[in-house]
Design a protein around this motif. Structure first.
Motif, PDB file in Angstrom:
ATOM      1  N   UNK A 131       5.416   8.258  -1.368  1.00 23.49           N
ATOM      2  CA  UNK A 131       3.964   8.255  -1.491  1.00 23.49           C
ATOM      3  C   UNK A 131       3.326   7.258  -0.529  1.00 23.49           C
ATOM      4  N   UNK A 132       2.103   7.576  -0.132  1.00 18.09           N
ATOM      5  CA  UNK A 132       1.337   6.627   0.681  1.00 18.09           C
ATOM      6  C   UNK A 132       0.727   5.574  -0.232  1.00 18.09           C
ATOM      7  N   UNK A 133       0.794   4.345   0.198  1.00 16.23           N
ATOM      8  CA  UNK A 133       0.241   3.223  -0.549  1.00 16.23           C
ATOM      9  C   UNK A 133      -0.915   2.637   0.246  1.00 16.23           C
ATOM     10  N   UNK A 134      -2.064   2.552  -0.398  1.00 17.36           N
ATOM     11  CA  UNK A 134      -3.231   1.944   0.235  1.00 17.36           C
ATOM     12  C   UNK A 134      -3.483   0.592  -0.414  1.00 17.36           C
ATOM     13  N   UNK A 135      -3.750  -0.399   0.406  1.00 13.73           N
ATOM     14  CA  UNK A 135      -3.943  -1.759  -0.090  1.00 13.73           C
ATOM     15  C   UNK A 135      -5.416  -2.047  -0.336  1.00 13.73           C
ATOM     16  N   UNK A 136      -5.666  -3.131  -1.072  1.00 16.54           N
ATOM     17  CA  UNK A 136      -7.049  -3.533  -1.318  1.00 16.54           C
ATOM     18  C   UNK A 136      -7.724  -4.013  -0.036  1.00 16.54           C
ATOM     19  N   UNK A 137      -6.914  -4.519   0.884  1.00 16.74           N
ATOM     20  CA  UNK A 137      -7.443  -4.952   2.173  1.00 16.74           C
ATOM     21  C   UNK A 137      -7.577  -3.741   3.088  1.00 16.74           C
ATOM     22  N   UNK A 138      -8.791  -3.303   3.310  1.00 14.96           N
ATOM     23  CA  UNK A 138      -9.030  -2.095   4.096  1.00 14.96           C
ATOM     24  C   UNK A 138      -8.675  -2.276   5.564  1.00 14.96           C
ATOM     25  N   UNK A 139      -8.416  -3.525   5.965  1.00 11.72           N
ATOM     26  CA  UNK A 139      -8.027  -3.754   7.350  1.00 11.72           C
ATOM     27  C   UNK A 139      -6.554  -3.390   7.575  1.00 11.72           C
ATOM     28  N   UNK A 140      -5.806  -3.294   6.519  1.00 15.81           N
ATOM     29  CA  UNK A 140      -4.388  -2.966   6.633  1.00 15.81           C
ATOM     30  C   UNK A 140      -4.188  -1.465   6.491  1.00 15.81           C
ATOM     31  N   UNK A 141      -3.340  -0.913   7.315  1.00 10.21           N
ATOM     32  CA  UNK A 141      -3.092   0.519   7.313  1.00 10.21           C
ATOM     33  C   UNK A 141      -2.245   0.917   6.106  1.00 10.21           C
ATOM     34  N   UNK A 142      -2.450   2.118   5.564  1.00 14.12           N
ATOM     35  CA  UNK A 142      -1.584   2.612   4.488  1.00 14.12           C
ATOM     36  C   UNK A 142      -0.142   2.740   4.988  1.00 14.12           C
ATOM     37  N   UNK A 143       0.791   2.714   4.063  1.00  9.75           N
ATOM     38  CA  UNK A 143       2.196   2.859   4.419  1.00  9.75           C
ATOM     39  C   UNK A 143       2.893   3.675   3.340  1.00  9.75           C
ATOM     40  N   UNK A 144       4.085   4.133   3.664  1.00 10.49           N
ATOM     41  CA  UNK A 144       4.857   4.934   2.718  1.00 10.49           C
ATOM     42  C   UNK A 144       5.764   4.043   1.871  1.00 10.49           C
ATOM     43  N   UNK A 145       5.962   4.444   0.624  1.00 12.74           N
ATOM     44  CA  UNK A 145       6.880   3.742  -0.280  1.00 12.74           C
ATOM     45  C   UNK A 145       7.765   4.763  -0.980  1.00 12.74           C
ATOM     46  N   UNK A 146       9.070   4.471  -1.013  1.00 10.91           N
ATOM     47  CA  UNK A 146      10.008   5.336  -1.731  1.00 10.91           C
ATOM     48  C   UNK A 146       9.703   5.256  -3.223  1.00 10.91           C
ATOM     49  N   UNK A 147       9.645   6.422  -3.856  1.00  8.95           N
ATOM     50  CA  UNK A 147       9.168   6.510  -5.240  1.00  8.95           C
ATOM     51  C   UNK A 147      10.187   7.223  -6.117  1.00  8.95           C
ATOM     52  N   UNK A 148      10.279   6.765  -7.348  1.00 10.80           N
ATOM     53  CA  UNK A 148      11.152   7.395  -8.326  1.00 10.80           C
ATOM     54  C   UNK A 148      10.302   7.894  -9.483  1.00 10.80           C
ATOM     55  N   UNK A 149      10.290   9.215  -9.696  1.00 13.56           N
ATOM     56  CA  UNK A 149       9.617   9.812 -10.848  1.00 13.56           C
ATOM     57  C   UNK A 149      10.651   9.933 -11.958  1.00 13.56           C
ATOM     58  N   UNK A 150      10.401   9.314 -13.098  1.00 13.56           N
ATOM     59  CA  UNK A 150      11.426   9.282 -14.132  1.00 13.56           C
ATOM     60  C   UNK A 150      10.792   9.209 -15.517  1.00 13.56           C
TER      61      UNK A 150
END
Length: 427
Positions: A104-123
């Protein structure tokens, strides 16, 4: 007497410095090579759940159609969502969890930082207790959250440090794939190595950073990664019944529960055959963690071959050490004869020279560890997902020390035996 034997060994080291140095280096090279390969092999093949792996099991059901059917063949490794949800509802184990992977893409509270991907586990809710996952802040969700499809998330410590500077993130908002989730827990440092609960992911550097309820993932149709096995039973394949892409683990605390659960899987399979879902004869599997890793050949043949090659190099070094020690000890025939004339027994001579061999082993341990550290440094710079596991730890230190002493004692057996039988100075 032991102190006297140590004194004689030191004097021998000084008198025959070159032969001693060559013997020490022969031992060190063999020990360094073995310590390097054994460290990597141990990291790849170790028990990821020590003390509990024999109580964690992976069930398999043969849910495919009759196409390409082979009697007695291995069932597919994963379950369909339909079957996984049925097993989860029945709760025949002490704990159980269904899961799959995503990114999933992760967006930070700091809008100056670009979103990034994070490995996710649905369980499901039992995942954290099932695998003894440690928490630094907060905790996991409940079975009630699964039922309600709650938008809650648990994050890894690494992700927490990246997003919140390591502060307690519980109660904070997390934007995943454009949707808001409430953080309810942050893990302590944790990574299952080897990664056993999802062997579709064979990357030893893989780590899950976000954990979400499986039901929430299904409701929001979040992106999924991993392998799917799909088949058709005449019509269009149904995503929940004709495609297997769910991993499932169950905890069974006693052998009786293992037998009962295996019978439960057979009964469930027969029930599905009676309803027309399963077409193949009942064929179930139930393997614990180590059997599952072995079955899926998580440790490659190359890694095993490297261990044998290192053992061969150590044997070659020992043969060289035997020759060097033999030359060294026989060169001292006059000294040995004097000691025998003064009343020393064969046993005394044997112990004296074995103490000297042990000293050579201890002397070879230090350069051996240096060579092992250098070898592991090279391994970490090679391509491959297991490279990061090549770390010099206390197990390697103790193992290399023990291996050096044992190798030197083994190499010294024949020369010491020959030396202890010396009675007269050879012509």
């Amino acid at each position: 007497m032991f102190g006297y034997y140590c004194y004689l060994a030191i004097q021998s080291f000084r008198r025959h410095a070159l032969l001693t140095a060559l013997t020490v280096m022969a031992i060190a090279i063999g020990v360094g090579a073995c310590a390097t390969t054994l460290t990597v092999f141990h990291a790849l093949s170790r028990d990821p759940m020590p003390g509990k792996s024999h109580r964690l099991f992976h069930p398999q059901l043969d849910a495919e159609s009759m196409e390409r059917y082979s009697p007695g063949a291995e069932p597919i490794r994963q379950l369909t969502p339909f079957d996984a949800e049925a097993l989860l509802r029945d709760r025949r184990g002490d704990r159980q969890a269904m899961m799959t992977s995503g990114r999933l893409t992760v967006e930070t509270e700091d809008r100056q930082r670009l979103p990034f991907y994070a490995e996710t586990r649905y369980t499901s809710a039992d995942f954290f207790a099932l695998f003894d996952v440690p928490f630094r802040h907060g905790g996991g969700w409940s079975a009630d959250d699964d039922e309600k499809r709650a938008r809650v998330a648990v994050i890894s410590m690494e992700l927490g440090e990246r997003l919140f500077g390591g502060q307690n993130p519980v109660g904070r908002s997390l934007l995943l794939q454009g949707k808001n989730f409430r953080v309810i827990g942050m893990l302590d440092r944790w990574r299952a190595t080897p990664q056993f609960y999802d062997v579709q992911v064979r990357d030893f550097a893989y780590q899950d950073h976000v954990f979400l309820p499986f039901t929430t993932f299904m409701e929001l149709s979040l992106p999924r990664t991993g392998i799917s096995n799909c088949w058709r039973r005449g019509g269009a394949a149904a995503a929940d019944q004709d495609c297997a892409w769910v991993q499932y683990w169950v905890q069974l605390d006693t052998p009786a529960k293992v037998d009962a659960y295996r019978q439960y899987l057979r009964d469930y399979s027969e029930e599905q055959r009676s309803s027309g879902r399963f077409q193949r004869p009942t064929n179930v599997r139930l393997r614990d963690v180590m059997d599952w890793l072995d079955h899926n050949k998580i440790v490659s043949r190359d890694a095993k071959l490297q261990v044998w090659m290192a053992a061969g190099l150590l044997l070659l070094c020992l043969v060289n050490a035997v020759g060097l020690l033999l030359a060294k000890f026989l060169h001292r025939s006059k000294d040995i004869c004097v000691r025998r004339a003064l009343g020393a027994s064969q046993k005394d001579i044997f112990i004296q020279h074995m103490v000297e061999c042990a000293g050579i082993g201890l002397a070879g341990a230090l350069p051996g560890l240096g060579l092992a550290a250098f070898g592991l440094w090279i391994v970490r710079r090679l391509p491959g997902d297991h490279a990061r596991l090549a770390q010099l730890d206390w197990t390697t230190l103790v193992g290399a020390l023990a291996l050096a002493v044992i190798a030197s004692l083994a190499a010294g057996l024949l020369p010491t035996w020959r030396a202890s039988r010396t009675r007269h100075v050879p012509e």
